[in-house]
Design a protein around this motif. Structure first.
Motif, PDB file in Angstrom:
ATOM      1  N   ARG A   1       0.815  -1.213   0.000  1.00 43.37           N
ATOM      2  CA  ARG A   1       0.000   0.000   0.000  1.00 43.37           C
ATOM      3  C   ARG A   1       0.847   1.261   0.000  1.00 43.37           C
ATOM      4  N   HIS A   2       1.981   1.237   0.707  1.00 40.69           N
ATOM      5  CA  HIS A   2       2.745   2.461   0.938  1.00 40.69           C
ATOM      6  C   HIS A   2       3.986   2.608   0.057  1.00 40.69           C
ATOM      7  N   ALA A   3       4.533   1.513  -0.443  1.00 34.77           N
ATOM      8  CA  ALA A   3       5.740   1.599  -1.283  1.00 34.77           C
ATOM      9  C   ALA A   3       5.320   1.596  -2.749  1.00 34.77           C
ATOM     10  N   LYS A   4       4.867   2.731  -3.234  1.00 34.34           N
ATOM     11  CA  LYS A   4       4.281   2.819  -4.568  1.00 34.34           C
ATOM     12  C   LYS A   4       5.240   3.320  -5.642  1.00 34.34           C
ATOM     13  N   LEU A   5       6.342   3.942  -5.258  1.00 36.38           N
ATOM     14  CA  LEU A   5       7.269   4.458  -6.263  1.00 36.38           C
ATOM     15  C   LEU A   5       7.895   3.301  -7.034  1.00 36.38           C
ATOM     16  N   THR A   6       8.143   3.536  -8.303  1.00 33.81           N
ATOM     17  CA  THR A   6       8.557   2.431  -9.179  1.00 33.81           C
ATOM     18  C   THR A   6       9.847   1.767  -8.735  1.00 33.81           C
ATOM     19  N   TYR A   7      10.766   2.534  -8.144  1.00 32.94           N
ATOM     20  CA  TYR A   7      12.056   1.946  -7.819  1.00 32.94           C
ATOM     21  C   TYR A   7      12.010   1.024  -6.600  1.00 32.94           C
ATOM     22  N   VAL A   8      10.902   1.008  -5.877  1.00 33.51           N
ATOM     23  CA  VAL A   8      10.751   0.033  -4.793  1.00 33.51           C
ATOM     24  C   VAL A   8       9.589  -0.925  -5.061  1.00 33.51           C
ATOM     25  N   SER A   9       9.136  -0.972  -6.298  1.00 36.17           N
ATOM     26  CA  SER A   9       8.011  -1.844  -6.616  1.00 36.17           C
ATOM     27  C   SER A   9       8.358  -3.322  -6.488  1.00 36.17           C
ATOM     28  N   ASP A  10       9.662  -3.646  -6.535  1.00 39.36           N
ATOM     29  CA  ASP A  10      10.077  -5.041  -6.391  1.00 39.36           C
ATOM     30  C   ASP A  10      10.622  -5.350  -5.001  1.00 39.36           C
ATOM     31  N   LEU A  11      10.381  -4.466  -4.039  1.00 36.41           N
ATOM     32  CA  LEU A  11      10.823  -4.674  -2.667  1.00 36.41           C
ATOM     33  C   LEU A  11      10.233  -5.971  -2.118  1.00 36.41           C
ATOM     34  N   ARG A  12      11.097  -6.808  -1.555  1.00 37.66           N
ATOM     35  CA  ARG A  12      10.665  -8.080  -0.989  1.00 37.66           C
ATOM     36  C   ARG A  12      10.772  -8.053   0.531  1.00 37.66           C
ATOM     37  N   VAL A  13       9.845  -8.739   1.188  1.00 39.34           N
ATOM     38  CA  VAL A  13       9.865  -8.920   2.637  1.00 39.34           C
ATOM     39  C   VAL A  13       9.917 -10.414   2.911  1.00 39.34           C
ATOM     40  N   VAL A  14      10.976 -10.863   3.596  1.00 42.93           N
ATOM     41  CA  VAL A  14      11.158 -12.296   3.823  1.00 42.93           C
ATOM     42  C   VAL A  14      11.491 -12.558   5.290  1.00 42.93           C
ATOM     43  N   PRO A  15      11.181 -13.777   5.761  1.00 43.47           N
ATOM     44  CA  PRO A  15      11.581 -14.127   7.131  1.00 43.47           C
ATOM     45  C   PRO A  15      13.090 -14.331   7.230  1.00 43.47           C
ATOM     46  N   ALA A  16      13.631 -13.984   8.379  1.00 45.29           N
ATOM     47  CA  ALA A  16      15.040 -14.273   8.641  1.00 45.29           C
ATOM     48  C   ALA A  16      15.251 -15.784   8.654  1.00 45.29           C
ATOM     49  N   GLU A  17      16.464 -16.201   8.322  1.00 44.18           N
ATOM     50  CA  GLU A  17      16.778 -17.623   8.271  1.00 44.18           C
ATOM     51  C   GLU A  17      17.603 -18.103   9.464  1.00 44.18           C
ATOM     52  N   LEU A  18      18.282 -17.179  10.154  1.00 42.56           N
ATOM     53  CA  LEU A  18      19.235 -17.601  11.173  1.00 42.56           C
ATOM     54  C   LEU A  18      18.623 -17.759  12.561  1.00 42.56           C
ATOM     55  N   GLY A  19      17.372 -17.336  12.726  1.00 38.87           N
ATOM     56  CA  GLY A  19      16.699 -17.513  13.998  1.00 38.87           C
ATOM     57  C   GLY A  19      17.459 -16.880  15.147  1.00 38.87           C
ATOM     58  N   LYS A  20      17.588 -17.633  16.234  1.00 38.09           N
ATOM     59  CA  LYS A  20      18.215 -17.105  17.444  1.00 38.09           C
ATOM     60  C   LYS A  20      19.714 -16.880  17.276  1.00 38.09           C
ATOM     61  N   ASP A  21      20.302 -17.387  16.186  1.00 40.14           N
ATOM     62  CA  ASP A  21      21.735 -17.209  15.957  1.00 40.14           C
ATOM     63  C   ASP A  21      22.077 -15.946  15.183  1.00 40.14           C
ATOM     64  N   ALA A  22      21.081 -15.210  14.703  1.00 38.45           N
ATOM     65  CA  ALA A  22      21.358 -14.059  13.831  1.00 38.45           C
ATOM     66  C   ALA A  22      22.244 -13.024  14.506  1.00 38.45           C
ATOM     67  N   GLY A  23      21.950 -12.706  15.759  1.00 35.23           N
ATOM     68  CA  GLY A  23      22.740 -11.698  16.449  1.00 35.23           C
ATOM     69  C   GLY A  23      24.159 -12.152  16.705  1.00 35.23           C
ATOM     70  N   ILE A  24      24.320 -13.425  17.065  1.00 32.52           N
ATOM     71  CA  ILE A  24      25.652 -13.969  17.310  1.00 32.52           C
ATOM     72  C   ILE A  24      26.482 -13.966  16.034  1.00 32.52           C
ATOM     73  N   VAL A  25      25.886 -14.459  14.932  1.00 31.42           N
ATOM     74  CA  VAL A  25      26.607 -14.508  13.655  1.00 31.42           C
ATOM     75  C   VAL A  25      26.946 -13.101  13.186  1.00 31.42           C
ATOM     76  N   GLY A  26      25.983 -12.189  13.305  1.00 28.92           N
ATOM     77  CA  GLY A  26      26.232 -10.812  12.883  1.00 28.92           C
ATOM     78  C   GLY A  26      27.289 -10.129  13.722  1.00 28.92           C
ATOM     79  N   ALA A  27      27.272 -10.393  15.027  1.00 30.24           N
ATOM     80  CA  ALA A  27      28.312  -9.819  15.888  1.00 30.24           C
ATOM     81  C   ALA A  27      29.680 -10.355  15.501  1.00 30.24           C
TER      82      ALA A  27
END
Length: 304
Positions: free
Chosen positions: A263-289
């Motif tokens: 509804r809100h991302a209507k400009l053409t350059y973000v028309s292909d914006l994707r929203v996906v679930p994270a894959e790393l679960g509880k390890d995301a912060g540890i891996v990123g750190a």
């Protein structure tokens, strides 16, 4: 090579040993304790002591806001820490190692960019929807901490004219979308549940058809989606990766997020914006750190 990743949040403190390929070799987690500043830090010391492994660098992810120049943190959800010198305190534990501090949302984004849902994507935001709502940006394949280290702190962007937020602002995403605030709002609307019911219990109720519980997740997802859309338009993003405990509710949260983005991302350059679930679960912060020290090429020059 082995790296230590420490992830500090309002609900839990985790630490893990991560190899050069982003695989978590060993992991420990404890609840974030109540008490004074030193009591909270003692939980970090205990995790590190139990791991007891030689490492080639230490990365620390902390809830924010933080001050990278000073190496201090003042997490909204850890009131005992105000201007707490987290980087220096960790350096005292590892005097012979490089210690790098970053916002936990940025670390989540870096972890997903390295070995998770953001692999191969150069421009993304990672979001943690949990006790609070955090976020971090990867732009052009590199971390973007911003001037003070708080860029991407999406949970404290405004999507409403009310209510007040503990950060001092008004109408923040976190007031609608964090786990505790989801439950608080549902109770205010008449949801009946035990005193210790949390966002998981609310999700179970929603899955069972409870209308108030469903409305709470709809309200939360709409707020998160609005914030994602605004950030994507600002930074020309192609991907939003959403993780954290509340995101475990799956489509209860992701359906309204995607609806709001559409509804809100209507400009053409973000028309292909994707929203996906994270894959790393509880390890995301540890891996990123850990990536803060394992992948220095993705990090900007630290502030003096």
């Amino acid at each position: 090579m082995a790296y230590l990743g420490i992830d500090v949040g309002g609900t839990k403190i985790a630490a893990g040993i991560v190899d050069g390929d982003g695989e978590v070799l060993e992991r420990l987690q404890v609840p974030t304790p109540e008490g004074d500043a030193d009591t909270v830090f003692a939980a970090i010391e205990e995790c590190v002591r139990q791991l007891d492994t030689e490492v080639d660098g230490v990365g620390v992810a902390s809830a924010g806001p933080l001050d990278l120049r000073a190496g201090t943190v003042s997490p909204v959800n850890i009131p005992e820490w105000r201007g707490f010198p987290l980087r220096d305190r960790v350096r005292q534990l590892f005097p012979d190692n490089n210690v790098v501090l970053a916002n936990d949302g940025l670390c989540m984004a870096l972890g997903e960019h390295w070995v998770g849902a953001g692999r191969g994507t150069d421009d993304l935001i990672g979001l943690v929807v949990s006790t609070g709502v955090g976020g971090g940006l990867v732009l052009g394949g590199r971390a973007y901490p911003g001037r003070t280290g708080n860029a991407g702190h999406i949970g404290h962007t405004a999507v409403d004219v009310e209510p007040d937020c503990p950060c001092g602002g008004v109408g923040c995403v976190e007031v609608r979308a964090s786990g505790p605030n989801l439950v608080t709002w549902a109770r205010s609307q008449g949801w009946k549940a035990p005193d210790d019911a949390d966002a998981k219990a609310l999700a179970d109720a929603a899955m069972a058809g409870d209308k108030i519980a469903n409305a709470a997740f709809e309200r939360s997802g709409q707020a998160v989606g609005m914030a994602i859309a605004a950030t994507a338009v600002m930074f020309d993003l192609e991907l939003a990766v959403v993780g954290g405990g509340v995101a475990q509710a799956g489509e209860l949260l992701f359906a309204p997020i995607r609806s709001a983005v559409a509804r809100h991302a209507k400009l053409t350059y973000v028309s292909d914006l994707r929203v996906v679930p994270a894959e790393l679960g509880k390890d995301a912060g540890i891996v990123g750190a850990a990536s803060l020290v394992a992948r220095p090429a993705t990090m900007p020059t630290p502030p003096e």
